[in-house]
Structures are given as structure tokens and as C-alpha cells.
Scaffold this active site. Structure first.
Site, PDB file in Angstrom:
ATOM      1  N   HIS A 221      -4.076 -19.345  11.244  1.00 14.73           N
ATOM      2  CA  HIS A 221      -5.412 -19.271  11.854  1.00 14.73           C
ATOM      3  C   HIS A 221      -6.433 -20.101  11.086  1.00 14.73           C
ATOM      4  O   HIS A 221      -7.196 -19.552  10.285  1.00 14.73           O
ATOM      5  CB  HIS A 221      -5.877 -17.809  11.889  1.00 14.73           C
ATOM      6  CG  HIS A 221      -5.154 -16.974  12.890  1.00 14.73           C
ATOM      7  ND1 HIS A 221      -5.565 -16.867  14.199  1.00 14.73           N
ATOM      8  CD2 HIS A 221      -4.042 -16.237  12.788  1.00 14.73           C
ATOM      9  CE1 HIS A 221      -4.735 -16.081  14.860  1.00 14.73           C
ATOM     10  NE2 HIS A 221      -3.794 -15.673  14.024  1.00 14.73           N
TER      11      HIS A 221
ATOM     12  N   GLU B 234      -9.122 -21.161  12.043  1.00 13.40           N
ATOM     13  CA  GLU B 234     -10.493 -20.818  12.476  1.00 13.40           C
ATOM     14  C   GLU B 234     -11.088 -19.701  11.635  1.00 13.40           C
ATOM     15  O   GLU B 234     -12.278 -19.414  11.719  1.00 13.40           O
ATOM     16  CB  GLU B 234     -10.508 -20.450  13.967  1.00 13.40           C
ATOM     17  CG  GLU B 234      -9.883 -19.118  14.339  1.00 13.40           C
ATOM     18  CD  GLU B 234      -8.349 -19.150  14.384  1.00 13.40           C
ATOM     19  OE1 GLU B 234      -7.738 -20.132  13.905  1.00 13.40           O
ATOM     20  OE2 GLU B 234      -7.768 -18.176  14.888  1.00 13.40           O
TER      21      GLU B 234
ATOM     22  N   CYS C 281      -1.516 -19.937  16.605  1.00 13.38           N
ATOM     23  CA  CYS C 281      -0.804 -18.659  16.673  1.00 13.38           C
ATOM     24  C   CYS C 281      -0.392 -18.345  18.121  1.00 13.38           C
ATOM     25  O   CYS C 281       0.496 -19.013  18.638  1.00 13.38           O
ATOM     26  CB  CYS C 281      -1.641 -17.567  16.011  1.00 13.38           C
ATOM     27  SG  CYS C 281      -0.614 -16.181  15.494  1.00 13.38           S
TER      28      CYS C 281
HETATM   29  N1  GLN Z   1       1.980 -11.959  17.909  1.00 13.29           N
HETATM   30  C1  GLN Z   1       1.071 -12.595  18.818  1.00 13.29           C
HETATM   31  C2  GLN Z   1       1.781 -13.080  20.076  1.00 13.29           C
HETATM   32  O1  GLN Z   1       2.941 -12.959  20.216  1.00 13.29           O
HETATM   33  C3  GLN Z   1       0.337 -13.733  18.178  1.00 13.29           C
HETATM   34  C4  GLN Z   1      -0.562 -13.213  17.090  1.00 13.29           C
HETATM   35  C5  GLN Z   1      -1.795 -14.050  16.837  1.00 13.29           C
HETATM   36  O2  GLN Z   1      -2.200 -14.885  17.629  1.00 13.29           O
HETATM   37  N2  GLN Z   1      -2.449 -13.747  15.749  1.00 13.29           N
HETATM   38  O3  GLN Z   1       1.158 -13.591  20.949  1.00 13.29           O
END
Ligand code: GLN
Length: 197
Positions: free
Chosen positions: A177, A179, A79
Site C-alpha cells: 500500500h 498510499e 493490493c
Molecule cells: N485480501 C484482499 C482481497 O483479496 C486485499 C487486501 C487489501 O487490498 N489490503 O481483495
């Protein structure tokens, strides 16, 4: 025993540490260069990429991390971590820095406001059964360079076909995610990558 670091300036560090430990890996949190040296691979967690980038700068970790990535250290971003590993960002903040390494363009918060967070099954190359993927204000991969292997795409809904997992040599990233929850298979793919390198 192989040692894998988790970048620990911001984000869901503990979940990654727990996953790695379940796989019999020595997991270390990394906040300074000396801690990075002991690591054969690194996880860059989810969180908020703009904040993470600022803290990486504050902790003087940008250059050491870029150097290790350039030298081929296996690195796995989830992410916000995917955003950190991307060479190019769409919808980043002005001057948002990344570590880079992955020849991809990511779009931040790509799935839109209404569907900020959602879950869905995705098939991931290398795994025989689908993964139940959790997306939280996730990016998607807008474009990939020729050396990048697409590992997974969204399978249903308006975003069907969007790329959400990639690999380029020793670098791996997911929009979702892995994890979170009890499925260790994606982390296992990364641990295998570290062991092979
Ligand atoms: N929206 C977040 C970003 O731009 C990422 C979100 C996440 O890691 N769950 O960094």
C-alpha cells in the site's frame, strides 16, 4: 494539468486521492463511465477484491474499464487493485471476476493468517532507496508472463523472493500500500507513466 482517476466503488480511495494531489495531479473519484472519460490514467485502490468486483459490476463499469485498459490507459492497482488487474487469480472466490490486463497470476491472501499484515523494506526498480512497504492481507504474484517486468520482491523471511510489484507497459501493480504513509515515490512513478503516455 493531468487528470488521474481513482476507482471509488470501495477501498482506500481517499489516501490515493491525497497522494495524487500532493504530486500536483488533478485527482477525480470514478464511479461512472462519464467520470472515467476525463481521466488520462486510473488508480484501482486496495480494499476487498471480491466486493470491489461486485460493485464494479453493479455500477456497470466492467466493460468501460476493460475497454480503456485495452486501449492503453495507464492503470495502477494496489493490493486488491492488483488482484483486479490480474488476468488470473489463485484462491479467488468462485466466479470472481477481474478487469484483467496484466499477464500475471496472483494469489489472494498469500502471506497466510499468522502474518496477515506486516511491513518491510523493499527495493523497487527505478527508485534508488528502498520503500517501506505495508502489506495488509496482501496477494503476491505467483507467476508472470514474458512481457511483465518484476519491479520488487520480498527480501526477508519465509516469503523472500515473492514478487510484490510489477509493470507491463502502461499497467503497474503493487501487493503493498504505497498510499499509506508519506512516501510519494511509487505514485510518482505512476504519474510519470501517465505523463509519458
Ligand atoms: N485480501 C484482499 C482481497 O483479496 C486485499 C487486501 C487489501 O487490498 N489490503 O481483495
Amino acid at each position: 494539468m493531468v487528470t488521474i482517476g481513482v476507482l471509488a466503488v470501495q477501498g482506500d480511495v481517499r489516501e490515493h486521492v491525497r497522494m495524487l494531489e500532493r504530486l500536483g495531479v488533478e485527482a477525480r473519484t470514478v464511479r461512472r463511465e462519464s467520470e472515467l472519460e476525463a481521466c488520462a490514467g486510473l488508480v484501482v485502490p486496495g480494499g476487498e477484491s471480491t466486493t470491489m468486483a461486485k460493485l464494479v459490476r453493479t455500477f456497470d463499469l466492467f466493460e468501460p474499464l476493460r475497454q480503456r485498459i485495452k486501449e492503453g490507459m495507464p492503470t495502477f492497482g494496489t493490493c486488491a487493485g492488483m488482484i483486479m488487474l490480474a488476468d488470473r487469480i489463485e484462491d479467488g472466490t468462485r466466479d470472481q471476476e477481474t478487469l484483467g490486463g496484466l499477464d500475471i497470476t496472483v494469489r489472494r491472501n498469500a502471506f497466510g493468517r499468522q502474518v496477515d499484515s506486516f511491513e518491510g523494506d523493499v527495493h523497487v526498480t527505478g527508485l534508488d532507496k528502498p520503500v517501506h512497504a505495508i502489506f495488509i492481507r496482501a496477494p503476491w504474484v505467483e507467476a508472470v508472463g514474458s512481457g511483465v517486468e518484476v519491479l520488487a520482491r520480498v527480501e526477508h523471511g519465509a516469503a523472500a523472493g515473492r514478487i510484490v510489484a510489477v509493470r507491463q507497459g502502461p499497467l503497474m501493480a503493487t501487493s503493498f500500500h504505497p498510499e499509506v504513509g508519506g512516501d510519494t515515490r511509487i505514485h510518482q512513478l505512476f504519474v510519470d507513466l501517465v505523463r509519458e503516455s
